[in-house]
Motif scaffolding. Sequence first.
Motif, PDB file in Angstrom:
ATOM      1  N   GLY A 327       6.284 -17.456  -0.952  1.00  0.00           N
ATOM      2  CA  GLY A 327       6.215 -18.804  -1.492  1.00  0.00           C
ATOM      3  C   GLY A 327       4.944 -19.106  -2.254  1.00  0.00           C
ATOM      4  N   GLY A 328       4.287 -18.065  -2.757  1.00  0.00           N
ATOM      5  CA  GLY A 328       3.058 -18.261  -3.510  1.00  0.00           C
ATOM      6  C   GLY A 328       2.588 -16.951  -4.114  1.00  0.00           C
ATOM      7  N   PRO A 329       1.500 -17.011  -4.872  1.00  0.00           N
ATOM      8  CA  PRO A 329       0.991 -15.791  -5.496  1.00  0.00           C
ATOM      9  C   PRO A 329       0.348 -14.852  -4.488  1.00  0.00           C
ATOM     10  N   VAL A 330       0.471 -13.548  -4.753  1.00  0.00           N
ATOM     11  CA  VAL A 330      -0.145 -12.509  -3.924  1.00  0.00           C
ATOM     12  C   VAL A 330      -0.725 -11.460  -4.860  1.00  0.00           C
ATOM     13  N   ALA A 331      -1.738 -10.760  -4.382  1.00  0.00           N
ATOM     14  CA  ALA A 331      -2.367  -9.731  -5.208  1.00  0.00           C
ATOM     15  C   ALA A 331      -3.040  -8.708  -4.317  1.00  0.00           C
ATOM     16  N   MET A 332      -3.350  -7.559  -4.909  1.00  0.00           N
ATOM     17  CA  MET A 332      -4.147  -6.536  -4.231  1.00  0.00           C
ATOM     18  C   MET A 332      -5.271  -6.121  -5.160  1.00  0.00           C
ATOM     19  N   ALA A 333      -6.439  -5.840  -4.577  1.00  0.00           N
ATOM     20  CA  ALA A 333      -7.592  -5.384  -5.341  1.00  0.00           C
ATOM     21  C   ALA A 333      -8.400  -4.422  -4.481  1.00  0.00           C
ATOM     22  N   ILE A 334      -9.118  -3.525  -5.129  1.00  0.00           N
ATOM     23  CA  ILE A 334     -10.030  -2.629  -4.418  1.00  0.00           C
ATOM     24  C   ILE A 334     -11.374  -3.330  -4.321  1.00  0.00           C
ATOM     25  N   LEU A 335     -11.755  -3.678  -3.084  1.00  0.00           N
ATOM     26  CA  LEU A 335     -12.907  -4.535  -2.816  1.00  0.00           C
ATOM     27  C   LEU A 335     -13.783  -3.929  -1.727  1.00  0.00           C
ATOM     28  N   PRO A 336     -15.023  -4.396  -1.590  1.00  0.00           N
ATOM     29  CA  PRO A 336     -15.897  -3.891  -0.522  1.00  0.00           C
ATOM     30  C   PRO A 336     -15.264  -4.076   0.856  1.00  0.00           C
ATOM     31  N   VAL A 337     -15.381  -3.046   1.700  1.00  0.00           N
ATOM     32  CA  VAL A 337     -14.770  -3.108   3.027  1.00  0.00           C
ATOM     33  C   VAL A 337     -15.509  -4.069   3.954  1.00  0.00           C
ATOM     34  N   ASP A 338     -16.762  -4.415   3.620  1.00  0.00           N
ATOM     35  CA  ASP A 338     -17.516  -5.296   4.517  1.00  0.00           C
ATOM     36  C   ASP A 338     -17.160  -6.764   4.347  1.00  0.00           C
ATOM     37  N   LEU A 339     -16.271  -7.071   3.428  1.00  0.00           N
ATOM     38  CA  LEU A 339     -15.768  -8.444   3.309  1.00  0.00           C
ATOM     39  C   LEU A 339     -14.750  -8.686   4.425  1.00  0.00           C
ATOM     40  N   ALA A 340     -14.944  -9.752   5.171  1.00  0.00           N
ATOM     41  CA  ALA A 340     -14.062 -10.035   6.307  1.00  0.00           C
ATOM     42  C   ALA A 340     -12.779 -10.717   5.842  1.00  0.00           C
ATOM     43  N   GLU A 341     -11.691 -10.461   6.571  1.00  0.00           N
ATOM     44  CA  GLU A 341     -10.455 -11.198   6.307  1.00  0.00           C
ATOM     45  C   GLU A 341     -10.730 -12.686   6.462  1.00  0.00           C
ATOM     46  N   GLY A 342     -10.152 -13.474   5.567  1.00  0.00           N
ATOM     47  CA  GLY A 342     -10.392 -14.908   5.571  1.00  0.00           C
ATOM     48  C   GLY A 342     -11.520 -15.322   4.662  1.00  0.00           C
ATOM     49  N   ALA A 343     -12.292 -14.359   4.177  1.00  0.00           N
ATOM     50  CA  ALA A 343     -13.397 -14.673   3.268  1.00  0.00           C
ATOM     51  C   ALA A 343     -12.849 -15.169   1.936  1.00  0.00           C
ATOM     52  N   THR A 344     -13.624 -15.995   1.270  1.00  0.00           N
ATOM     53  CA  THR A 344     -13.251 -16.496  -0.054  1.00  0.00           C
ATOM     54  C   THR A 344     -13.992 -15.712  -1.129  1.00  0.00           C
ATOM     55  N   VAL A 345     -13.236 -15.206  -2.090  1.00  0.00           N
ATOM     56  CA  VAL A 345     -13.804 -14.599  -3.284  1.00  0.00           C
ATOM     57  C   VAL A 345     -13.220 -15.359  -4.481  1.00  0.00           C
ATOM     58  N   TYR A 346     -13.612 -14.958  -5.693  1.00  0.00           N
ATOM     59  CA  TYR A 346     -13.252 -15.778  -6.851  1.00  0.00           C
ATOM     60  C   TYR A 346     -12.673 -14.917  -7.970  1.00  0.00           C
ATOM     61  N   ALA A 347     -11.503 -15.316  -8.449  1.00  0.00           N
ATOM     62  CA  ALA A 347     -10.839 -14.628  -9.545  1.00  0.00           C
ATOM     63  C   ALA A 347     -11.138 -15.351 -10.848  1.00  0.00           C
ATOM     64  N   GLU A 348     -11.610 -14.604 -11.842  1.00  0.00           N
ATOM     65  CA  GLU A 348     -11.940 -15.230 -13.126  1.00  0.00           C
ATOM     66  C   GLU A 348     -10.728 -15.185 -14.041  1.00  0.00           C
ATOM     67  N   LEU A 349     -10.192 -16.378 -14.300  1.00  0.00           N
ATOM     68  CA  LEU A 349      -8.960 -16.512 -15.070  1.00  0.00           C
ATOM     69  C   LEU A 349      -9.213 -17.471 -16.220  1.00  0.00           C
ATOM     70  N   ARG A 350      -9.115 -16.950 -17.429  1.00  0.00           N
ATOM     71  CA  ARG A 350      -9.333 -17.751 -18.637  1.00  0.00           C
ATOM     72  C   ARG A 350     -10.644 -18.538 -18.580  1.00  0.00           C
ATOM     73  N   GLY A 351     -11.704 -17.852 -18.158  1.00  0.00           N
ATOM     74  CA  GLY A 351     -13.032 -18.465 -18.160  1.00  0.00           C
ATOM     75  C   GLY A 351     -13.348 -19.320 -16.947  1.00  0.00           C
ATOM     76  N   LYS A 352     -12.365 -19.510 -16.067  1.00  0.00           N
ATOM     77  CA  LYS A 352     -12.594 -20.294 -14.846  1.00  0.00           C
ATOM     78  C   LYS A 352     -12.487 -19.391 -13.626  1.00  0.00           C
ATOM     79  N   ARG A 353     -13.258 -19.693 -12.600  1.00  0.00           N
ATOM     80  CA  ARG A 353     -13.172 -18.931 -11.352  1.00  0.00           C
ATOM     81  C   ARG A 353     -12.390 -19.715 -10.307  1.00  0.00           C
ATOM     82  N   LEU A 354     -11.337 -19.072  -9.824  1.00  0.00           N
ATOM     83  CA  LEU A 354     -10.453 -19.715  -8.855  1.00  0.00           C
ATOM     84  C   LEU A 354     -10.660 -19.086  -7.485  1.00  0.00           C
ATOM     85  N   PRO A 355     -10.720 -19.906  -6.425  1.00  0.00           N
ATOM     86  CA  PRO A 355     -10.913 -19.350  -5.081  1.00  0.00           C
ATOM     87  C   PRO A 355      -9.691 -18.556  -4.620  1.00  0.00           C
ATOM     88  N   VAL A 356      -9.974 -17.435  -3.979  1.00  0.00           N
ATOM     89  CA  VAL A 356      -8.943 -16.513  -3.491  1.00  0.00           C
ATOM     90  C   VAL A 356      -9.333 -16.094  -2.084  1.00  0.00           C
TER      91      VAL A 356
END
Length: 370
Positions: A327-356
């Motif tokens: 019921g929503g967007p999903v994605a996979m990325a290769i990211l640092p393993v020390d990032l904890a589940e539930g952490a917020t990172v930011y996707a840069e889309l058309r010049g804006k950063r969206l929380p992920v």
Amino acid sequence: MADLRRTKLYDLHLALGAKMVPFAGWEMPVQYPMGVMGEHLQTRAKAGLFDVSHMGQVILRGPDVALALETLVPADIAGLGQGRQRYGVFTNVTGGILDDLMIANKGDHLFLVVNAACVDQDIAHLRKLEALGVSVEPVEGRALLALQGPEAEAVLAQLVPGVEAMKFMDVAEFDWNGATLWVSRSGYTGEDGYEISIPGERAEDFARALLDQEAVAPIGLGARDSLRLEAGMPLYGHDMDAGVTPAVAALGWSIPKARRLGGAREGGFPGADTVLAELASGPAMSRRGLRPEGRAPIREGVEIFDAAEGGRRIGTVCSGGFGPSVGGPVAMAILPVDLAEGATVYAELRGKRLPVTLTALPFHKPSYKR
């Protein structure tokens, strides 16, 4: 679409109203009139029929064929029981992944299914085994169908009694009106189901017999991609390639204890030093799940940052889209393993950063018959 190959079901795809697109050198159905969303939900709720005849089918024969294949694949093939199938990867000298494949033990031979885009390179790679007494036989003239979904068992058992007794990753042969079917209980959707190799001249009749059942609808490449993404399954050329190791691709589970450091058959495959050291110490980066906020999907190539402004780029989306079952967007990325589940990172889309939000894989829990 000149020079594109066509599967034995090409005319049936057109008759069913498929939109055809070029894919890995083939002309393939991306969707039917039901549309990608409808086809995805059909497969999750009932049963979907996929033409996967573009995949490569290969037979290996030889006195020590399992041990020979272990020189190219870091899986436990010598321990693979007759009538069973296993997932594996081809590695290169730097430990990267050349392709992923399915390996079935059919008693007097191994049966492999490899990715369409990699068939020629994989067969050339496998021919290295000829020096070890292995014959490499590309399978010609057979189609490959996948029937997936919670009603797949009931549907296929109507035509092929006995398939209901198979468990996840079993392989067996059956007769259907004089045609020999090579059946595995497996698939690429996160649902229960089967993959069926059938003589090409019988493929359309068999497909029509399946589609005649109320629970079955034809499914194209679009929904195949969204289904595997929800199931957290990597796609070669996107989530893994010759520069990505098994540990980074989150495929360490496919390399058993017997092939790891200190195991009974440690190493012995290309890039073993790199692959096994990384598995022992843990990779710095790994394939992770992402759930963007809102409804807008983030797609392959979108860069991921560790801050809403400034900060550093920490990865790139390798697969992304909308997950109809989630019921929503999903994605996979290769990211640092020390990032904890539930952490917020930011996707840069058309010049804006969206929380992920960093999320455990899979997004949709698989339902296999164990």
